[in-house]
Design an enzyme around this catalytic site. Structure first.
Site, PDB file in Angstrom:
ATOM      1  N   LYS A   1      34.872   2.529  93.542  1.00 44.46           N
ATOM      2  CA  LYS A   1      34.342   1.189  93.758  1.00 44.46           C
ATOM      3  C   LYS A   1      35.373   0.405  94.546  1.00 44.46           C
ATOM      4  O   LYS A   1      36.565   0.740  94.568  1.00 44.46           O
ATOM      5  CB  LYS A   1      34.079   0.490  92.417  1.00 44.46           C
ATOM      6  CG  LYS A   1      32.974  -0.554  92.476  1.00 44.46           C
ATOM      7  CD  LYS A   1      31.593   0.095  92.484  1.00 44.46           C
ATOM      8  CE  LYS A   1      30.507  -0.960  92.374  1.00 44.46           C
ATOM      9  NZ  LYS A   1      29.159  -0.349  92.322  1.00 44.46           N
TER      10      LYS A   1
ATOM     11  N   ASN B   1      25.693  -3.507  85.628  1.00 46.45           N
ATOM     12  CA  ASN B   1      26.736  -2.539  85.284  1.00 46.45           C
ATOM     13  C   ASN B   1      27.572  -3.062  84.118  1.00 46.45           C
ATOM     14  O   ASN B   1      27.720  -4.266  83.933  1.00 46.45           O
ATOM     15  CB  ASN B   1      27.664  -2.297  86.486  1.00 46.45           C
ATOM     16  CG  ASN B   1      26.984  -1.520  87.588  1.00 46.45           C
ATOM     17  OD1 ASN B   1      26.451  -0.439  87.362  1.00 46.45           O
ATOM     18  ND2 ASN B   1      26.990  -2.066  88.792  1.00 46.45           N
TER      19      ASN B   1
ATOM     20  N   SER C   1      19.182  -0.477  98.850  1.00 47.25           N
ATOM     21  CA  SER C   1      18.898   0.389  97.706  1.00 47.25           C
ATOM     22  C   SER C   1      18.239  -0.348  96.537  1.00 47.25           C
ATOM     23  O   SER C   1      18.005   0.249  95.483  1.00 47.25           O
ATOM     24  CB  SER C   1      20.191   1.048  97.209  1.00 47.25           C
ATOM     25  OG  SER C   1      21.111   0.060  96.763  1.00 47.25           O
TER      26      SER C   1
END
Length: 353
Positions: A87, A267, A153
């Site tokens: 990340k 997340n 996405s």
């Protein structure tokens, strides 16, 4: 000497698998201040989006990137794709601090990793930003279709969450249909908005909240039947869907939640691992975020493999089967669903399966 103050101590807090590499990136001319964290390349190159956010300080940014990259390792492993976890975060306001020079500088840092890290979109970045990065590095996915990428996405991430939610509903109520269920969606950005459309099409009733008025106005315009609330975490809903930033599942909220099922796109939803046990004691089913929200990762994996859209969409739909299997394994072993999902991911990381 405390072990939680430095990078190495923070890494060990997250998992027995420490981070492989953490890179601090600064470019005075463009104003870039960024951190790239590679948690694991055991299954393949570390893939994870680039988040742009006005962090209070570097320590907050570091904490976020370490946790997010750790989560990506388990997300990729649980999704069955051959990618590692990484990340990146850029410290800055996405509304005012973006520039081509900044993204070019960031892309050059990505290049220094020689393909060990592949970046993508995340909170605060979009396909336009990724297209700019793509001018300066080949190690980027999720670019626009015009630039040769697979596009945003958000839709496939939402599709994965929707199917994970259906699997969770089947375990709680005996049917995968969400018709007649009330779902509280927290965060109605790109993914939350797509998820709301899927829920309404399946016959669910939806209430929603967001910290941004513009996002709420957009949802009201597109979906007038959605009820807007100040908060959904403790609202009288069947399903709570956290789709904003993480850590909304705290010991306090775990006691206040009325929903029987929690499944969303955010997340790192658990403020700490013990929260899942609090939820279990109240007979609340939590579908782990790193399993539910893997659709976007599966999309960019398909982009890297050259898979067509229909194939990738079919893979994302099968998140339903993966969640059903993990929930069943958790029940059989008498453990939490999060623990069962982590166990499955660890077996892949160890090469056992």
């Amino acid at each position: 000497m405390p072990t939680t103050l430095g990078v190495f101590g923070r890494s060990r807090e997250l998992s027995s698998r420490s981070h492989e590499q953490v890179v601090f990136c600064e470019d005075e001319k463009s104003g870039l201040k960024a951190i790239i964290a590679i948690h694991s390349t055991a299954l393949g190159p570390a893939l994870g989006g680039c988040r742009m956010y006005p962090y209070a300080d570097e320590f907050e940014a570091l904490e976020d990137v370490l946790r997010l990259s750790w989560g990506m390792t388990y997300k990729a492993a649980a999704a069955g794709v051959n990618l590692g976890g990484g990340k990146s975060v850029i410290i800055g306001d996405p509304a005012s601090d973006k520039s081509e020079a900044l993204f070019a500088a960031f892309a050059r840092y990505v290049n220094t990793l020689g393909g060990r890290y592949v970046t993508a979109g995340d909170v605060g970045t979009n396909t336009d930003d990724l297209d700019i990065m793509g001018k300066y590095t080949q190690h980027v996915t999720g670019r626009s279709t015009a630039a040769g990428g697979s596009g945003d996405s958000a839709r496939l991430t939402a599709l994965g969450v929707f199917n994970a939610m259906r699997a969770g509903a089947e375990s709680v109520w005996g049917t995968a249909s969400l018709a007649g269920r009330t779902v509280g969606v927290e965060g109605v950005g790109k993914v939350g908005g797509e998820l709301i459309a899927l829920l309404l099409a399946d016959g669910a009733e939806v209430c929603a909240t967001d910290v941004t008025d513009a996002a709420l106005h957009r949802i009201s315009a597109n979906h007038p039947s959605v009820h807007l609330l100040g908060s959904v975490v403790d609202a009288p809903v069947d399903i709570y869907a956290p789709c904003a930033l993480g850590a909304t599942l705290t010991p306090t909220s775990a006691e206040a939640i009325e929903a029987r099922l929690i499944c969303g796109a955010a997340n790192n939803q658990l403020a700490n691992p013990g929260v899942e046990q609090l939820l279990r004691r109240r007979d609340i089913t939590w579908v782990p975020d790193f399993v539910a929200n893997a659709g976007g990762l599966m999309q960019v994996d398909g982009e890297l493999r050259g898979a067509d859209r229909a194939t990738v969409e079919g893979d994302v739909t099968r998140i339903f089967d993966r969640c059903r299997d993990i929930i069943s394994a958790a029940h059989d072993a008498g453990i939490g669903i999060g623990a069962a999902a982590s166990r499955f991911a660890e077996l892949r990381l160890d090469g056992t399966i």
